[in-house]
Write an enzyme that holds these catalytic residues in place. Sequence first.
Site, PDB file in Angstrom:
ATOM      1  N   SER A 258      27.445   8.554 -12.437  1.00 27.81           N
ATOM      2  CA  SER A 258      26.911   8.485 -11.071  1.00 27.81           C
ATOM      3  C   SER A 258      27.578   9.546 -10.218  1.00 27.81           C
ATOM      4  O   SER A 258      28.574  10.154 -10.611  1.00 27.81           O
ATOM      5  CB  SER A 258      27.181   7.116 -10.487  1.00 27.81           C
ATOM      6  OG  SER A 258      28.572   7.038 -10.189  1.00 27.81           O
ATOM      7  N   LYS A 259      27.041   9.715  -9.044  1.00 24.95           N
ATOM      8  CA  LYS A 259      27.523  10.742  -8.127  1.00 24.95           C
ATOM      9  C   LYS A 259      28.978  10.546  -7.726  1.00 24.95           C
ATOM     10  O   LYS A 259      29.619  11.491  -7.300  1.00 24.95           O
ATOM     11  CB  LYS A 259      26.673  10.700  -6.859  1.00 24.95           C
ATOM     12  CG  LYS A 259      25.454  11.584  -6.947  1.00 24.95           C
ATOM     13  CD  LYS A 259      24.895  11.788  -5.557  1.00 24.95           C
ATOM     14  CE  LYS A 259      23.413  12.010  -5.667  1.00 24.95           C
ATOM     15  NZ  LYS A 259      22.614  11.457  -4.670  1.00 24.95           N
TER      16      LYS A 259
END
Length: 499
Positions: A258-259
Amino acid sequence: MIRVRFAPSPTGNVHVGSLRTALYNYLFAKQNKGTFVLRLEDTDRTRYQEGSVENLLHALYTTGVVPDEGLQLENGQPVENGEYGPYIQSERLSIYKKYIQQLIDEGKAYYCFCSKERLSRLRDEQRAAGETPRYDGHCRNLTPEEVQEKINNGEPYVIRLKLPENTDISFDDVVRGKITINTKEMDDQVLIKEDGFPTYHFAVVIDDHLMKITHVIRGEEWLPSTPKHVYLYQCFGWKPPVFVHLSNILNDDHKKLSKRQGDVAVEDFLKKGYLPEALINFLALLGWSPENEQEIFSMDELKQSFDIHRISNSGAVFDREKLNWMNGQYIKKASNEVIVKGIKPFIEKDSLIHVPSDDQKESWLQKVAELLRDRIDFFAQAPEELEQLLDDHYQIDDSEEAQDILHAETVPILYHALESKIKEADQWNADYIQKDIIKAIQKEHKKEKIKGKMLYMPIRLILTGSMHGPDLALIMDVLGQETCLERLHHFSESLKEGK
Ligand code: GLU
């Protein structure tokens, strides 16, 4: 004939995980002389993001994962090509209508008029009772008359799949083997939403069948939905495709990538100056491993070696250091042109770097490319690395070894020789510097034994402050004749000041 598809939803940037899915589909198609179709799954209007299609096509075409059929890029514009179109789901609504009617007529799907409030109350009650929330079948048995009346009254509805009770549904997954699930564990999936659009689950089955898709290669997040799809194939009497569910790509903490831990969009990596070939090479190895230890693969080599039977069933960690290493390998081998093109925008943006005026710019950039080739992992690192190499405020290494070198008795002789050679130079390039300055000093000072370490090290220390660095002639070339002289003088000043 093998036909595979990549079927993203236009929800923003392309995640590296999506590019990996596209790549595996592409490689599998290419190695089997099959067809790689690009289809746009845009039936969820709430998640649509402007610019997604352009991003998607840009990411695929830049990295060489180019579709053979479906949504394609022609003269920079998205177009649809192929005999199984349209390839954009929102353009296929009449097709879904026909097939949903068939299911309703055959009693395999039903209208559901339950309000959002009722469904949310139901979910809350089920959760409170410790049950998995699922639809309770409230509208499963409405009579055709009841249904018609509600429709006539303008009541909003969805259409749901009527799952058979207590029935096992099985399918084989290439990565995970045989999977069986009982319909007791499943929900009467919504097939058509209140806005008249199909859900992903319905559209994907209709389209994969009509587009004659033979293998569905996609992320493991779709594995739990596959039994519903398989049941739909059964309802229509269609043969399901072969399923290949790819394990997730993971962050360092082994949670889904994920970011939170850095970039995840293909665009972010391209913008930072990662080479598309390196990104592809890296992604290919995230979840697939070759039989040998080979790590560097061109796209052609991947087409040869990739094997869906060697796809891993456990998640692969997105190791950014490995990506940097790999990209660095590609930069080392890249042509000067590629490096110049990559570093130019970053260097031009950096106000601390003095880029020579137009007629000298290109040749200067060529030299800088050569200088940075072994020193950067991706192009965005170029300005900082170059700043360091060119920084006039460098400190001379004060380690004992460096100081011993600088205090050797040959250094003053070397210093003067170097000063006059630089002053005399009527041209300035790495070749000249190597032959007519460095090597010439060596020849002229054989007697004093100024050679090897006692030739290169003092010059390097005086001109760059450090015992290590890029090729000496190259760095002198990039520094320029004047700066080299200034640095020499600065060194002698600092000696006089006893620093
Ligand atoms: N539209 C789905 C996605 O966004 C595609 C899943 C599939 O390949 O079936 O990932």
